[in-house]
Design an enzyme around this catalytic site. Structure first.
Site, mmCIF file in Angstrom:
data_model
loop_
_atom_site.group_PDB
_atom_site.id
_atom_site.type_symbol
_atom_site.label_atom_id
_atom_site.label_comp_id
_atom_site.label_asym_id
_atom_site.label_seq_id
_atom_site.Cartn_x
_atom_site.Cartn_y
_atom_site.Cartn_z
ATOM 1 N N ARG A 54 -10.286 -8.816 2.556
ATOM 2 C CA ARG A 54 -8.867 -9.094 2.776
ATOM 3 C C ARG A 54 -8.077 -9.293 1.490
ATOM 4 N NH1 ARG A 54 -4.732 -8.282 6.283
ATOM 5 N NH2 ARG A 54 -3.384 -10.095 6.530
ATOM 6 N N TYR A 55 -8.721 -9.713 0.413
ATOM 7 C CA TYR A 55 -8.003 -10.011 -0.824
ATOM 8 C C TYR A 55 -7.373 -8.735 -1.391
ATOM 9 C CZ TYR A 55 -10.633 -14.426 -0.746
ATOM 10 O OH TYR A 55 -11.190 -15.637 -0.402
ATOM 11 N N ALA A 56 -6.049 -8.716 -1.392
ATOM 12 C CA ALA A 56 -5.288 -7.554 -1.868
ATOM 13 C C ALA A 56 -5.747 -6.286 -1.174
ATOM 14 C CB ALA A 56 -5.394 -7.413 -3.383
ATOM 15 N N HIS A 57 -6.131 -6.435 0.082
ATOM 16 C CA HIS A 57 -6.523 -5.301 0.937
ATOM 17 C C HIS A 57 -7.594 -4.432 0.275
ATOM 18 C CE1 HIS A 57 -5.607 -3.375 4.749
ATOM 19 N NE2 HIS A 57 -5.808 -2.219 4.165
ATOM 20 N N GLY A 58 -8.623 -5.095 -0.222
ATOM 21 C CA GLY A 58 -9.751 -4.379 -0.816
ATOM 22 C C GLY A 58 -9.677 -4.213 -2.317
#
Length: 342
Positions: A54-58
């Site tokens: 989920r962090y910065a969408h990958g």
């Protein structure tokens, strides 16, 4: 760096762990700088790196994967899944369908063929715990994960997960990742004792109280920081700021920066394995690394207890997990016609 046992997994990890949430669009978009920060942490003896899909969408996983090229074998790599990765309704959660897909995506982004610790990012009330444990057990037996754990799981759910695992012959969760700081001590009541009872490693996040324990946020003052742009309510919570105002002179008397007092506090608990650092810049990391030798005395810990009683939370951290019954009034209120005793 002294290393601690990650529960009873046999894995040794550093008390300072590197959290990668701030690498990428959410925090530091400069990939080269993020790689330098990761390398500096590894050179200082940090051997646990924690990220999430989920962090910065990958993007965070991609940065971590790039940084670990040539050093992967020496790093305990942890990532997480459960949060939505698209608008598609099945691209989230703790179902077998999604976890298998999510892990494959994470492995590709990380540039590795296995993850040391795979974590369920938040509880998933829509999925039977047996479904989740069975999927994770199969992934472990396939060699794609070495061990697995949970994040923000209530103590009762941790017990239930271990009970189901034992009854069904499944692998057990070996780690838990809860929020813990001087400002949020609620896990001292049940979560930490339960994790200790089951031999789980505990990787605590937000040891700096969501930024408040950096000393940059003071009562009655405007703070122009990276976090303040996002409108986090906990940064303006008077109850939390009142505690900060009491902790600052205590840190000064102890001859410590507030950040070192905060880190020393969480690492002093016998149930805590590692505390996750979440630096956005090299300066942030260097400040925290300068406190690796800090040991808080019993007197200082007693004075912290007097300011924030053990087992209590001061306000709520915006990113902390809230059970459905606290978010949805209909789960804690009978229909109006059924509320009366007669």
């Amino acid at each position: 760096m002294r290393y601690r046992s990650l529960g009873r997994t046999g894995i040794k990890v550093s008390p300072y762990a590197l959290g990668a949430m701030m690498f990428g669009a959410l925090g530091n978009p400069d990939h080269d700088d993020c790689v330098r920060i990761i390398h500096r942490a590894l050179d200082a003896g940090v051997n646990l790196v924690d990220t999430a899909d989920r962090y910065a969408h990958g993007e965070s996983e991609e940065i971590v994967g790039r940084a670990l090229k040539g050093r992967r074998a020496d790093v305990v790599l942890a990532t997480k899944a459960r949060s939505p990765m698209s608008d598609e309704p099945n691209h989230k959660g703790a179902s077998r369908r999604w976890l298998v897909r999510a892990l494959e995506d994470s492995l590709r982004r990380l540039g590795t063929d296995y993850v040391d610790v795979y974590q369920i990012h938040r509880p998933d009330p829509d999925t039977d715990i047996e479904e989740t444990l069975a999927a994770l057990t199969d992934l472990q037996r396939a060699g794609k994960i070495r061990t697995f754990g949970t994040s923000a799981l209530p103590a009762s759910d941790i017990v239930r997960a271990h009970w189901v695992a034992e009854r069904r012959g499944l692998a057990r969760p070996r780690t838990e990742q809860p929020v813990y700081s001087i400002l949020n001590r609620g896990i001292e009541c049940e979560v930490l004792p339960v994790a200790q009872e089951f031999g789980m490693g505990t990787l605590v996040w937000s040891p700096l109280g969501g930024g408040l324990l950096t000393g940059r946020y003071r009562k009655g003052r405007e703070a122009a920081t990276h976090r303040s742009r996002y409108g986090f309510r906990h940064l303006a919570d008077d109850r939390r700021l009142d505690v900060v105002e009491q902790l600052i002179p205590l840190a000064e008397e102890a001859g410590l920066p507030l950040t070192h007092l905060a880190m020393g506090f969480v690492l002093a608990h016998p149930g805590v394995t590692s505390a996750l650092l979440g630096p956005r810049t090299m300066e942030h990391l260097e400040d925290l690394l300068a406190g690796v030798d800090v040991t808080l005395t019993d007197d200082v810990l007693d004075r912290i207890d007097a300011i924030v009683p053990p087992g209590t939370d001061t306000g709520t951290l915006d990113m902390a997990y809230q059970p459905p019954a606290l978010q949805r009034p209909e789960l804690r209120r009978r229909p109006s016609g059924e509320r009366a005793a007669a």
